[in-house]
Design a protein around this motif. Structure first.
Motif, mmCIF file in Angstrom:
data_model
loop_
_atom_site.group_PDB
_atom_site.id
_atom_site.type_symbol
_atom_site.label_atom_id
_atom_site.label_comp_id
_atom_site.label_asym_id
_atom_site.label_seq_id
_atom_site.Cartn_x
_atom_site.Cartn_y
_atom_site.Cartn_z
ATOM 1 N N SER A 66 -2.495 5.177 -7.292
ATOM 2 C CA SER A 66 -1.675 5.334 -6.094
ATOM 3 C C SER A 66 -0.186 5.415 -6.366
ATOM 4 C CB SER A 66 -1.922 4.157 -5.169
ATOM 5 O OG SER A 66 -2.239 4.592 -3.910
ATOM 6 N N THR A 118 -11.059 4.130 9.093
ATOM 7 C CA THR A 118 -9.682 3.905 8.638
ATOM 8 C C THR A 118 -9.635 2.641 7.786
ATOM 9 O OG1 THR A 118 -9.208 2.688 10.648
ATOM 10 C CG2 THR A 118 -8.572 4.986 10.636
ATOM 11 N N SER A 149 0.970 8.920 8.995
ATOM 12 C CA SER A 149 -0.058 9.023 7.960
ATOM 13 C C SER A 149 -1.404 8.522 8.440
ATOM 14 C CB SER A 149 0.349 8.218 6.727
ATOM 15 O OG SER A 149 0.364 6.852 7.041
ATOM 16 N N ASP A 164 -4.089 1.069 7.429
ATOM 17 C CA ASP A 164 -3.675 2.354 7.999
ATOM 18 C C ASP A 164 -2.695 2.111 9.146
ATOM 19 O OD1 ASP A 164 -4.099 5.298 8.524
ATOM 20 O OD2 ASP A 164 -4.715 4.462 10.443
ATOM 21 N N ARG A 200 1.149 5.285 0.323
ATOM 22 C CA ARG A 200 0.514 6.514 0.793
ATOM 23 C C ARG A 200 -0.983 6.330 1.011
ATOM 24 N NH1 ARG A 200 3.747 11.468 -2.261
ATOM 25 N NH2 ARG A 200 5.543 11.342 -0.904
ATOM 26 N N GLY A 201 -1.334 5.292 1.742
ATOM 27 C CA GLY A 201 -2.728 5.087 2.099
ATOM 28 C C GLY A 201 -3.605 4.607 0.976
ATOM 29 N N ALA A 244 -6.261 10.277 2.060
ATOM 30 C CA ALA A 244 -5.088 9.921 2.851
ATOM 31 C C ALA A 244 -4.199 11.137 2.944
ATOM 32 C CB ALA A 244 -4.332 8.770 2.211
ATOM 33 N N SER A 285 -5.135 6.948 6.529
ATOM 34 C CA SER A 285 -5.808 6.535 5.304
ATOM 35 C C SER A 285 -7.234 6.141 5.667
ATOM 36 C CB SER A 285 -5.042 5.355 4.719
ATOM 37 O OG SER A 285 -5.843 4.624 3.845
ATOM 38 N N ASN A 303 0.849 -1.183 0.000
ATOM 39 C CA ASN A 303 0.000 0.000 0.000
ATOM 40 C C ASN A 303 0.885 1.234 0.000
ATOM 41 O OD1 ASN A 303 -1.370 -2.207 1.997
ATOM 42 N ND2 ASN A 303 -2.821 -1.269 0.616
#
Lengths: 791, 271
Positions: free
Chosen positions: A223, A658, A635, A662, A170-171, A612, A637, A168
């Motif tokens: 993403s 979430t 972070s 996350d 950045r969220g 996110a 998400s 994953n």
């Protein structure tokens, strides 16, 4: 795109014309490794006198245009001896260069290059690259060097847990990553559910992960882009290398097809047939294998041909009553052509396929599903001037989706053969992207991608009242599948739905001085394919669904800003980035949705969104005996699926929740130390906030079953995750004198044997009939030894 | 079933790494739970009815003490002909039965369950859902996951005239749901594997007809009751709503289900 932006692009292009005028010549060529002729990516060709420079592209090509004159040029790449050359430029000149490695050892295995040195002036941000050498040095579970597990150590990259498949960024979710192997899309990146990745590290030359600021060249996933290049093969001499580990063995063969002109590469990897044998007392198999092939041939100075292939499978078989096979196959034909000393082009013809097969003898059926695509792309890199480079091209992909075919596996089975409705689509994109040095300190990268997605005709499509395939039952407050009111039939060339998106990308870098810069980027992207998965991590049998009448394309907006600093002779660098992203049309699922063998998937889908944001820090040291990096990510998400009307509840009462991957805090420290020629050591130290999970808020009995009651989604968290891994590499000294070179890698995963919870589940104890919470931890302390060889 | 298989495999890979831990789970206000399932054996004359209405309150997850409700007013109305069948508490365990077992559901009637508890009215509606007989159940010699397995082979013929949803009660509190999408009107044979059964043991297999909503409900219940726990391949759990409606205060909804299924049973004595 709005009009001012168009004007902005046009005016930038116009100002360039005025810059071109004096007598200039082009220096161009390819940079390769002197030992193997393997082309080298990311080599810097610098002309210090002019403060100008260029970096080789994915095919080792460079081109730079300079005023007439005599210059000293320096050609450098980490792990290779720098070359200083004086050239007298009086006409357009071809200059093919060969670099020699610094350490004459097992170059694939010894760390040759750490994470890419930071380029202060380049606007490209949010990118990490790793060489195969770095990946192999990172301590890995069971000693299996692993591409995907390595990138999890980078800031902004997580997974849904140790055994979870994919990654994953950045969220974003797993299906929002574009994974390219030699330009071909890979649909499932995991072997054995997620314990290992499908990429054989021996066959890989280089990888780049774009987390943001994604250039217009890439599209189709919102993403990230993981761009992986396979090695080409040694066109000087025949070489072999391989390894024997606890889980699998590897062998790679490479050699010239025609000396200095063409080469082949063949790499195979296979796990042992009874991988988890101790857990079974029956005739069972669980194994995976993969095969990478590549041929390259230089037709002449201006033309190169490449053929690459990948074939991988996972096989599980239990007493012959359960047989499960799945994997990717890819074949790719590429042609590099130089139109001029300034225009490099690559044409790719790609076929890519993902297959999932299942045979269940105890219910008497066979099942298969998959996705196939044919992809043509033509990409150009145009070195207009030192201050302006253009990338442009077109890309067309035709998809066939097979959501499932079922047939009886024996004559006495009651199963009737049936094929779920196949779906078809075509995705076209055209893009132009400029790398533009506006002033000495300001560099821009801006581009535009136009994507068009057509959902093509299929045998039949259900029609619903008001086009609503999901009903809300207000009595019971639940979502239910709607009854179709009719069926629409289409010819194959009909268009069921069509989408167009303009996707602007913009990145800017401002160099405060030679050591400090700030960068900012924005990208807008569209994703037309959706992986149907309502579990915390995708499973191999999840199917892909195209956008269409009922599913809208996912649309992303991402903003990122960053500060970059090189310290102390550039050995140390520091970077920090903040990002925010927003995805429209993220699909969500009604409770109890059945996603497999569902001919009307629209009946279980709801339309939601995702957001996110986070902050990433990375401190690196490259070069020297001691190097590594420390990364930290903060972070969040989240996902939200509100009701379509005020009367509906939506998912989770329409509130943000979430995502299952996350992780608030994510820290990793990777270090590597070369003690002497014989010994080197590496370690990972990882700390992460536990993933979201769900604890029951109550309980009741129904038909003598103990049923938990759950409240709002993902409100609790698993305990924090942390572990330390170490590895030592022994390269015997006697290697120097002999042809066969060997190396031992000793590793310990999870040194202090932390029982990290992969999940906490709830159920009734069979003996006491009382409820209990069960923690599943996947890997305790795992020692490993791997033997690598080369001749 | 397909997804369960994946996490079953996954668990198999990891079976050795589970341990019981202490956890504090959150609390919530108790709700009414209605467990009202009736199995109707129409091949008997007159039809035999098995089942009762069981009322309780939800508890905290780890509470050992149950909370039966014995003071509710319970009845079932045959909406088609207006007959009312009162149900009375028969013990202190929250079970309600109709006196003399006079409640014998028939095809074609709409039945309404009425509950008055704590000054609030709850109701649910259902009809008798048809099923099909089990032809035979035999013991096989195969094994799937270990030599202690016992294989039994179940054979039945689906009704070609309708879309069927079935629930198999495999005895020992094990259930299996299936729909006829891929074997419409065919004779279907499947194997089921038990762990650690002793010889000479009697196994009774029942097949029940379900309405689609109840089929979905049972799938959710079985998934969340702990089967397949401990892998990342599980959907996010949620509160599972059945067909009971609180007509006085819809926010204070009840859990559970009211269903009436035509049922066939088959008993096998293991070798």
């Amino acid at each position: 795109m709005n009009r001012p932006l168009v004007w902005f692009f046009l005016s930038l292009l116009c100002t360039l014309q005025t810059l071109i005028g004096q007598e200039k010549f082009t220096l161009y060529g390819t940079v390769s490794d002197a030992a193997s002729n393997e082309t080298l990516i990311g080599v810097t060709i610098a002309i210090p006198e002019l403060q100008a420079g260029v970096i080789t592209n994915e095919y080792g090509f460079y081109s730079i245009t300079l005023p007439q004159g005599s210059y000293q040029i320096s050609i450098s790449s980490i792990g290779f001896k720098e070359i200083i050359k004086t050239i007298n430029l009086t006409k357009d000149t071809t200059l093919n260069l060969q670099l020699t490695e610094e350490a004459e050892q097992l170059e694939e295995i010894i760390l040759t290059e750490d994470i890419e040195k930071l380029d202060i002036r380049k606007p490209q941000m949010s990118v990490n690259s790793l060489s195969a050498g770095s990946i192999k040095k990172i301590p890995a579970i069971l000693g299996e060097a692993d591409v995907l597990k390595s990138i999890l150590l980078l800031p902004g990259v997580t997974s849904a847990g140790e055994g979870a498949s994919g990654f994953n960024v950045r969220g974003g979710s797993v299906d929002q990553n574009l994974i390219l192997l030699d330009e071909a899309t890979i649909y499932n990146s995991s072997h054995l559910f997620g314990f290992f990745s499908v990429f054989n590290p021996d066959a890989i030359k280089d990888l780049k992960l774009y987390k943001g600021g994604i250039p217009a060249k890439y599209g189709g996933r919102v993403s990230s882009v993981l761009d992986i290049y396979q090695k080409e093969g040694n066109s000087k001499t025949f070489k072999a290398n391989g390894g024997i580990g606890i889980v699998s063995s590897r062998l790679l063969l490479e050699g010239p097809l025609k000396k200095d002109q063409g080469a082949f590469l063949l790499a195979g990897r296979s796990s042992y047939a009874h991988l988890f044998l101790p857990l079974f007392d029956n005739d069972n198999k669980a194994y995976f294998y993969d095969l990478n092939t590549k041929l390259n041939y230089r037709l002449n100075k201006n033309n190169n041909l490449y053929v690459s292939g990948y074939f991988g499978r996972d096989v599980f078989s239990i007493s012959n009553s359960f047989v499960n096979t799945y994997g990717n196959s890819v074949i790719n034909l590429r042609w590099n052509h130089l139109f001029s000393d300034k225009i490099f082009s690559n044409l790719s013809l790609i076929y890519s396929d993902y297959f999932y097969g299942l045979e269940l003898d105890f219910v008497g059926f066979k099942w298969n599903s998959g996705i196939q695509n044919f992809n043509v792309k033509y990409d150009f890199k145009h070195y207009i001037s030192n201050d302006l480079k253009l990338n442009y091209g077109v890309n067309n992909t035709y998809y066939r989706f097979n959501p499932g075919e079922i047939e009886p596996n024996r004559s006495d089975s009651g199963i009737t053969p049936r094929e779920l409705i196949n779906k078809y689509a075509n995705e076209f994109a055209a893009y132009i992207d400029a790398e533009h040095k506006v002033t000495k300190n300001i560099t821009l990268q801006y581009g535009l991608r136009w994507s068009n997605f057509i959902r093509l005709g299929q045998e039949k499509l259900f029609i619903y009242e008001n086009d609503q395939a999901v009903d809300f039952n207000s009595d019971f407050q639940i979502y239910e599948s709607a009854e179709p009111i009719g069926i629409e039939r289409f010819e194959r060339d009909a268009q069921i739905a069509s989408f167009n998106n303009l996707e602007p990308r913009l990145a800017l870098s401002y160099a405060i001085n030679d050591l400090n810069s700030v960068k900012a980027s924005y990208n807008h992207m569209a994703q037309y394919l959706h992986l149907l998965s309502n579990t915390s991590s995708p499973t191999p049998l999840d199917v892909w669904a195209p956008s269409g009448k009922f599913i809208q394309p996912q649309i992303l907006d991402q903003f990122a800003i960053g500060y970059f600093k090189n310290l102390k002779n550039s050995d140390y660098s520091f970077e920090t980035e903040a990002f925010y992203k927003n995805v429209k049309n993220r699909i969500d699922y009604i409770d109890g949705a059945n996603l497999i063998a569902n001919d009307a998937i629209e009946q279980v889908l709801l339309n939601g969104k995702m957001r996110a944001y986070g902050l990433e820090f990375m401190l690196k040291k490259s070069g020297g005996n001691f190097n590594g990096w420390l990364s930290y990510t903060f972070s969040r998400s989240e996902q939200k699926t509100p009701g379509r009307t005020a009367l509906e509840t939506g998912i989770n009462n329409g509130k943000w929740y979430t995502t299952s991957f996350d992780k608030t805090h994510d820290v990793s420290l990777n270090t590597s130390y070369d003690l002497n020629e014989k010994w080197s050591f590496t370690s990972n130290l990882i700390f992460q906030t536990g993933q979201p999970t769900n604890y029951p808020i109550g309980n009741y009995e129904y038909q003598d079953l103990s049923i938990p009651i759950y409240g709002e989604r993902n409100k609790q968290r698993l305990p924090s995750y942390h572990r330390l891994d170490i590895a030592a590499t022994l390269t015997p000294r006697k290697n120097k004198r002999r042809k066969l070179q060997s190396q031992w890698v000793f590793g310990i995963y999870n040194v202090y044997n932390r029982k990290n919870a992969a999940s906490i589940s709830f159920g009734r104890n069979e003996d006491t009939s009382n409820n209990e919470a069960l923690r599943t931890s996947i890997f305790g302390i795992v020692p490993s030894v791997t033997y690598n060889f080369k001749f | 079933m397909k997804k369960q298989l994946v996490y079953f495999l996954f668990l198999l890979l990891l079976s050795s790494c589970q341990d019981v831990i202490e956890i504090d789970t959150p609390s919530t206000t108790p709700r009414l739970v209605v467990d009202a399932n009736f199995n109707v054996y129409t091949n008997q004359n007159p039809s035999q009815v098995e089942g009762s209405i069981k009322l309780s309150l939800t508890t905290d997850y780890f509470d050992i003490e149950k909370k039966p409700i014995n003071d509710a007013q319970v009845s079932i109305t045959n909406e088609t002909d207006g007959t009312v069948y009162p149900f009375t508490a028969i013990d202190n365990s929250g079970n309600y039965k109709s006196p003399n077992d006079s409640f014998i559901p028939e095809f074609g009637n709409l039945y309404r369950l009425n509950i008055l508890y704590s000054n609030e009215n709850y109701s649910a509606e259902t009809v008798l859902i048809p099923s099909v007989p089990i032809h035979k159940v035999t013991e096989g010699s195969g094994s799937l996951f270990g030599n202690d397995d016992t294989e039994i082979i179940v054979e039945f013929t689906d009704d070609p005239s309708r879309n069927d949803f079935y629930l198999f009660d495999m005895d020992f509190n094990e259930f299996l749901t299936t729909e006829d999408e891929f074997y419409q009107g065919e004779t279907f044979v499947f194997s089921y594997f038990y762990d650690n059964l002793s010889s000479n043991q009697e196994v009774t297999i029942k097949i029940m007809g379900l309405e689609e909503q109840f089929y979905n409900y049972m799938n959710n219940i079985l998934e969340q009751s702990g089967e397949g726990g401990g892998s990342p391949f599980q959907p996010t759990p949620s509160t599972i709503r059945g067909n009971i409606v609180n007509t006085s205060n819809s926010a204070n909804f009840a859990l559970g289900y009211f269903s009436i299924s035509e049922t066939y049973a088959y008993t096998l004595t293991l070798n």
